[in-house]
Design a protein around this motif. Structure first.
Motif, PDB file in Angstrom:
ATOM      1  N   LYS B 272       0.884  -1.160   0.000  1.00 31.94           N
ATOM      2  CA  LYS B 272       0.000   0.000   0.000  1.00 31.94           C
ATOM      3  C   LYS B 272       0.925   1.213   0.000  1.00 31.94           C
ATOM      4  CE  LYS B 272      -3.839  -0.353   2.475  1.00 31.94           C
ATOM      5  NZ  LYS B 272      -4.737  -0.549   3.660  1.00 31.94           N
ATOM      6  N   ILE B 273       0.837   2.037  -1.038  1.00 33.61           N
ATOM      7  CA  ILE B 273       1.846   3.104  -1.125  1.00 33.61           C
ATOM      8  C   ILE B 273       1.579   4.259  -0.166  1.00 33.61           C
ATOM      9  CG2 ILE B 273       2.819   2.620  -3.393  1.00 33.61           C
ATOM     10  CD1 ILE B 273       0.903   4.626  -4.572  1.00 33.61           C
ATOM     11  N   THR B 274       0.335   4.376   0.308  1.00 35.21           N
ATOM     12  CA  THR B 274       0.071   5.294   1.415  1.00 35.21           C
ATOM     13  C   THR B 274      -0.901   4.582   2.346  1.00 35.21           C
ATOM     14  OG1 THR B 274      -1.903   6.314   0.479  1.00 35.21           O
ATOM     15  CG2 THR B 274       0.204   7.292  -0.153  1.00 35.21           C
ATOM     16  N   GLU B 275      -1.186   5.202   3.496  1.00 31.79           N
ATOM     17  CA  GLU B 275      -2.068   4.574   4.469  1.00 31.79           C
ATOM     18  C   GLU B 275      -3.426   4.263   3.842  1.00 31.79           C
ATOM     19  OE1 GLU B 275      -2.144   6.734   8.105  1.00 31.79           O
ATOM     20  OE2 GLU B 275      -3.501   5.336   9.084  1.00 31.79           O
ATOM     21  N   GLU B 276      -3.882   5.120   2.918  1.00 29.88           N
ATOM     22  CA  GLU B 276      -5.239   5.019   2.399  1.00 29.88           C
ATOM     23  C   GLU B 276      -5.331   4.286   1.062  1.00 29.88           C
ATOM     24  OE1 GLU B 276      -7.865   5.583   3.867  1.00 29.88           O
ATOM     25  OE2 GLU B 276      -7.685   7.240   5.277  1.00 29.88           O
ATOM     26  N   ASP B 277      -4.224   4.114   0.375  1.00 28.97           N
ATOM     27  CA  ASP B 277      -4.331   3.643  -0.996  1.00 28.97           C
ATOM     28  C   ASP B 277      -3.670   2.287  -1.202  1.00 28.97           C
ATOM     29  OD1 ASP B 277      -5.396   3.918  -3.463  1.00 28.97           O
ATOM     30  OD2 ASP B 277      -4.518   5.883  -3.825  1.00 28.97           O
ATOM     31  N   LEU B 279      -1.726  -0.195  -4.459  1.00 31.38           N
ATOM     32  CA  LEU B 279      -1.201  -0.208  -5.825  1.00 31.38           C
ATOM     33  C   LEU B 279      -2.015  -1.106  -6.726  1.00 31.38           C
ATOM     34  CD1 LEU B 279       2.633  -0.433  -6.203  1.00 31.38           C
ATOM     35  CD2 LEU B 279       1.061   1.048  -7.407  1.00 31.38           C
ATOM     36  N   ASN B 280      -2.837  -1.968  -6.101  1.00 26.78           N
ATOM     37  CA  ASN B 280      -3.754  -2.779  -6.885  1.00 26.78           C
ATOM     38  C   ASN B 280      -3.145  -3.894  -7.711  1.00 26.78           C
ATOM     39  OD1 ASN B 280      -6.182  -1.815  -6.016  1.00 26.78           O
ATOM     40  ND2 ASN B 280      -6.167  -0.095  -7.444  1.00 26.78           N
TER      41      ASN B 280
END
Lengths: 332, 332
Positions: B272-277, B279-280
């Motif tokens: 997860k590249i940020t806490e909220e997102d 990379l899928n």
């Protein structure tokens, strides 16, 4: 040490004073630094710090490390500190003002060598002026040194790059946070360039809250607005951060809108998710290694020459990195 | 404190001893912990540490913070340490064994409370056995506690998910590093599942060097091999890390091969590249917050009960996260 003294044109005693952190005149320090660089003279910095009863610990206050810009910045700050013999104590604030103040208090109690901080609050109003301190990105009192990217030029550059790519309708997407000096500078640079070149430009905003669901809802509204008011192929968007650019890109793709054919996007930060790789969003890249280098160098000088009253504002150059969100087949 | 004592069925003095870090029997400690939890009793942990002349500093040794898995892990370790009153000193090793040893030496000299380390070397052979220490991912001596993901089950799960998606030819892509216990476990889990279910599976390798150019060359060779030996639509690849999966995905797309239609890919880590997102990339996700929680809890127990001789091996469950690199229209 003799060779360094000869090269710098000073006595061995002066070189020794310099290395052991005693005060030498800035001009002398500079010539010794150059001699050390030229001769590849390796100074054992931790030994130097300990010998002078100086703490090797530097407090680094940062909102998060879990985001590409901040993790890259933390990587470089640590590397640069280590090369000068310092050890980094990482303090993650999650943008919590109270926590930031606690860290500063800890730095005082532990007699840390100094503090480097990325804070979007008014933290600097709480720093005692005799503590070596460097701000990155924002400093509101004018008392402490500041290292930042040239956000205004970054905004102009984004507009110019979109103009080169035949964009007819220009949009800036920022957040509702009115305290962000970096956002204001990026937006002004973008809007001023558009205004001065007779380009049609508008400002749009998304909520600055960290709630991703609200953020996506706002982006969804923006997408509907963009599509209803314009012809596909005309639109160019500059976003305050790469994070906004990525969410926008995903929303557009989910609606079947092609990027860059239908809409072109330029972000800000130039996220690299690892040392070797890049996310490939077209972006205005911050010189993260230089930001770290200048911040650490500035702090080291404050620690070593406590009578240095020069308050520096260091504004570092940004660059455009073409990626998958712009048409890059451009003649200049 | 009275309420806690009543709830736990012990004396107030015992609760006080517990809170101030004095030794109490493990079974008593447990009932006090439960009472504290139930009553939401807030312990001022930093005050507790300082009162007992215990350093609040914990050394965290990690290869880098500039990579999504490690930046997420660092985020959580810091958060969990803070909640118990500790301060984290971040030490980035860049996988340099000499540097790792220096950090351990520093921890001893500074009388740090303890060390948490992610090291792929044999660092633990240099740790004095009386220093509170927890390894994440690898621990080669058997003397210190280890917190890790269940890599073997992760490998099996990847194979099973590809099987559900009608894959006929199975590949594992790892590196040439033969010391990586986590890679060996992921590979074995994958290959064993394929073997036990009569599926055709092969192991491929890329250089473990950090040079991206060599890495891309190796991936390019693998892509040629996959395409020459198989029918498009039959192939499923499980990679040792998300990083390999992303480079593979980019190479395939540059060659006009469709993912997931022609080739399906499952990575490992669940970046997860940020806490909220996210990379899928479809991936086997490590429970990063749990890894941090168990490592910090284990360290805190070692610090507080120095006579605890139980060496724990904590193997945490992984999960499959469907993303853009697999066909997710699957009936179970």
């Amino acid at each position: 040490m003799k060779d360094v003294a000869r090269e710098a044109g000073v006595s061995v005693g002066t070189v020794s004073n310099y290395i052991n952190g005693k005060k030498v005149r800035p001009v002398v320090a500079k010539s010794i630094e150059q001699a050390i660089k030229k001769l590849n003279y390796v100074v054992n910095n931790t030994a130097r710090l300990l010998k002078n009863n100086c703490s090797p610990f530097v407090i680094f206050v940062v909102p998060t490390v879990w985001s590409p810009y901040f993790s890259e910045l933390t990587f470089w700050i640590q590397k640069k500190l280590n090369s000068l013999g310092y050890k980094m104590i990482l303090c993650i604030s999650e943008n919590d003002y109270k926590l930031e103040k606690d860290y500063v208090k800890m730095a005082e109690e532990q007699r840390a060598a100094g503090i480097i901080s990325v804070s979007y609050s008014n933290l600097t109003t709480h720093i005692r002026s005799d503590i070596p301190f460097v701000s990155i990105e924002k400093e509101s009192t004018g008392i402490f040194p500041l290292v930042t990217s040239d956000n205004y030029s970054g905004g102009s550059l984004a507009a110019k790059e979109l103009q080169l790519r035949n964009v007819k309708r220009y949009y800036f997407i920022g957040t509702t946070n009115q305290d962000s000096v970096s956002m204001i500078a990026r937006r002004s640079g973008f809007m001023d360039y558009c205004h001065n070149n007779g380009l049609m430009a508008d400002v749009l905003t998304v909520a600055s809250s960290r709630k991703i669901s609200q953020f996506r809802k706002d982006i969804d509204k923006i997408v509907k607005k963009l599509l209803s008011e314009n012809n596909l192929g005309d639109i160019g968007v500059f976003t305050h951060t790469d994070e906004i650019a990525i969410v926008l890109l995903n929303e557009l793709r989910m609606k079947g809108i092609r990027v860059p054919e239908d809409i072109q996007i330029i972000g800000f930060d130039g996220w690299k998710i690892t040392e070797e790789d890049s996310l490939n969003i077209s972006s205005i890249r911050q010189p993260v290694d230089m930001i770290a280098e200048y911040a650490v160098k500035q702090l080291d000088e404050e620690i070593r020459y406590s009578d240095n009253f020069e308050i520096r504002r260091i504004n570092l150059p940004v660059s455009f990195i073409p990626g998958i969100t712009t048409n890059n087949d451009v003649r200049r």
